[in-house]
Design an enzyme around this catalytic site. Structure first.
Site, PDB file in Angstrom:
ATOM      1  N   CYS A 335       1.053  -1.218   0.019  1.00 10.24           N
ATOM      2  CA  CYS A 335      -0.227  -0.535   0.170  1.00 10.24           C
ATOM      3  C   CYS A 335       1.329   1.071  -0.065  1.00 10.24           C
ATOM      4  CB  CYS A 335      -0.907   0.278   1.503  1.00 10.24           C
ATOM      5  SG  CYS A 335      -2.327   1.692   1.285  1.00 10.24           S
ATOM      6  N   LEU A 336       0.915   2.325   1.062  1.00 11.94           N
ATOM      7  CA  LEU A 336       1.337   3.033   1.556  1.00 11.94           C
ATOM      8  C   LEU A 336       2.760   2.944   1.035  1.00 11.94           C
ATOM      9  CD1 LEU A 336       1.921   6.066   1.644  1.00 11.94           C
ATOM     10  CD2 LEU A 336       1.130   5.803   3.981  1.00 11.94           C
TER      11      LEU A 336
END
Length: 611
Positions: A335-336
């Site tokens: 994700c991030l």
């Protein structure tokens, strides 16, 4: 009348006792409200703000609807016909006539109406269908309003859904058959217990409602979550670096470094032995490292995205190379963390640093053109309001971000717990995934502001030279590192079609894989579970089609977990199958600081102390 309802009706409690019970509930609720209002009065009254532009969006909607009275009248007439059919069918059902085809039926996966009384008892069936009819017509009226711009339409759709979900009859004591039966059976003790649960959650949130999703006392870090054995071998202000103990006599020469998101804690990849990605990777022979990000306070307010790059992912790479003596590392980002990983690759490319042998991206946004429903919370007004709050305390409070994500799946992550905890009066069930989900993290003000403005609002990461970090221009198009992208078809946080567009940005060989399920379950999908499957398009390897639709049209579905597919991919890269003798953490040059999972991950905001 169904058998369950008859049984309840034949065992009705003393009316005086019921009245006493409900009076006690009312008194407790009144006291709670009084205390809340007193706190608010002492803190001062704030003028309601509309940072998200919700009021403006619905005012615009109202104007558009009133401008087309014919369509509005037609919608109202259609709804009345549906209600007429419902009344007719309900009367027939009440008189014992054969059940007619329902006017409105919930989706098969709608857990709100799973109790058989919603189907069998004519009154509850009437309430259910009445709600579903209203919900359908409200949604159809607002979902495609002519003249609304895309951003406004998205806000209207999202918050209309929140309103519709909140008003479900399953969320109220007297219109939920399961709660009704329990209330009569226990003489209302479920409501008193539920009120106690509510008070406890209010106290835990210091006046704000913090709904417990699981029994947090049932878990202990390193005991029954984050259990894979390892050692913390490095730490700085931003992260601890964990090296996991080898499980094979030999390990692959190229180590594996995982960059998790700092918006959540790393142990989503190490919940239990049977579903732990780090345990599985280590068992396959990888020398596995993972970063455990700090849960920051106001002292780290000025830490920026550049700090997370230079003092985070790049520093972790430095330490892995130092610990293993290798100059080539496989990296993965979730994700991030994947967004940071791609930024790291572009930074290293500009520096002519070739230490990353391959890069794997789990549900990672790089092109933020279409952020999905998260876009509702990410416009100029919303970000400005968020920055104001962050600057006052130096960080984004973890509960705020957690609340936003929970709203994306409100029925599963909000209302189901309202019913269970406050109406049924039950304690939440111990569940490791929900324990992790409730373990929220803060984010430094400077870093999060930079991330929101430059990634989500301006979408500069995908632009060649759009960002300058560490003194170099970030240009993803120059990244030639072999990349593996795994996205999931039901992802509501990083929509797979958006992640696909980001996968087309680097210029090296790229493999795109589409997994089943969503943002978490689709990634935490061990081979032993044999669930979900994945899609690959062999004809497009290294040359992804322009659109995700074209990719999917030519893709073939495979059973099982993408984990094994990834392992085959990473070990067949040049030099990927070379092995060395197993590398214990205490045999390297870095000093062991403490056992895994380390101290950084143990700090929980909901307890405000380190365990």
């Amino acid at each position: 009348m169904s058998q369950k309802t008859e049984e309840v009706g034949n065992n009705l409690p003393n009316p005086a006792e019921m009245a006493k019970t409900y009076a006690e509930v009312a008194q407790r609720a009144s006291r709670l409200i009084g205390q809340f209002m007193e706190k608010k009065a002492q803190a001062g009254v704030d003028v309601p703000a509309d940072e998200l532009g919700v009021a403006r969006a619905f005012m615009d909607l109202s104007a558009r609807l009133l401008a087309n009275p014919y369509k509005l009248a037609q919608t109202q007439m259609n709804m009345m016909w549906d209600y007429f059919s419902l009344w007719q069918g309900s009367m027939m059902k009440m008189m014992g006539m054969p059940n007619a085809t329902p006017v409105a039926a919930p989706k098969k996966d709608d857990k709100r109406f799973k109790d058989e009384e919603w189907e069998e008892h004519f009154l509850f069936d009437f309430m259910k269908q009445s709600y579903l009819i209203a919900a359908r017509h409200i949604h159809d009226t607002v979902c495609c309003t002519e003249g609304l711009d895309e951003a406004t339409q998205q806000k209207v759709n999202f918050f209309t859904r929140q309103y519709i979900d909140a008003l479900s009859p399953s969320n109220f004591a007297m219109t939920n058959p399961e709660v009704f039966r329990e209330t009569v059976k226990s003489n209302g003790q479920n409501l008193i217990k539920g009120l106690n649960n509510l008070l406890q959650d209010m106290e835990a949130g210091d006046g704000q409602l913090r709904i417990r999703m699981t029994d947090t006392n049932a878990f202990e870090m390193g005991k029954n979550v984050a259990t894979t054995p390892g050692k913390v071998i490095f730490q700085n202000d931003l992260f601890q670096l964990i090296q996991y103990d080898p499980k094979t006599p030999e390990q692959f020469k190229k180590p594996l470094l995982i960059v998790p998101p700092w918006i959540n804690k790393y142990y989503i990849l190490d919940l239990r032995e049977k579903n732990s990605l780090v345990n599985w990777a280590t068992s396959q022979g990888h020398t596995t490292f993972i970063m455990s990000w700090v849960n920051p306070d106001e002292k780290l307010a000025e830490k920026s995205f550049e700090h997370y790059l230079l003092e985070g992912s790049v520093e972790a790479l430095n330490q892995v190379c130092k610990q293993t003596g290798e100059d080539s590392v496989n990296m993965a980002g979730y994700c991030l963390g994947g967004t940071l990983l791609m930024t790291t690759l572009a930074y290293l490319t500009a520096k002519k640093d070739k230490r990353v042998n391959s890069a794997t991206f789990f549900t990672t946004m790089i092109d933020f053109s279409d952020p999905g429903e998260l876009g509702v919370f990410l416009d100029e007004g919303a970000v400005t309001g968020l920055e104001k709050r962050m600057n006052e305390r130096g960080f984004l409070e973890g509960s705020e971000m957690a609340g936003t994500f929970n709203m994306l799946r409100a029925n599963d992550l909000i209302w189901s717990f309202v019913v269970n905890n406050y109406l049924m009066g039950k304690d939440p069930f111990p569940f490791d995934l929900l324990y992790w989900n409730s373990d929220s993290t803060r984010m430094p003000a400077a870093m999060h502001s930079y991330y929101l403005r430059n990634m989500y609002l301006a979408n500069l990461l995908k632009e060649p030279g759009g960002l300058t970090l560490g003194g170099v221009k970030i240009d993803i198009s120059k990244v030639k590192t072999p990349c593996y992208f795994i996205s999931t078809v039901e992802d509501h946080i990083a929509p797979w079609k958006s992640t696909y567009m980001g996968a087309r940005l680097p210029s090296g060989p790229t493999k795109f894989v589409l997994g089943g399920s969503g943002h978490i379950a689709g990634i935490v999908n061990p081979p032993a579970a044999n669930k979900y499957g994945y899609w690959i398009n062999e004809a497009t390897d290294g040359n992804l089609p322009e659109s995700p639709e074209d990719f999917l049209a030519g893709a073939t579905q495979h059973a099982g977990s993408w984990w094994t597919h990834w392992h085959d991919w990473v070990t067949t890269l040049p030099g990927g199958d070379a092995k060395v003798k197993a590398r214990p953490a205490d045999a390297g040059p870095l000093k062991v600081i403490e056992p895994a999972p380390g101290s950084f991950v143990k700090f929980r905001l909901d307890t405000q102390k380190s365990k």
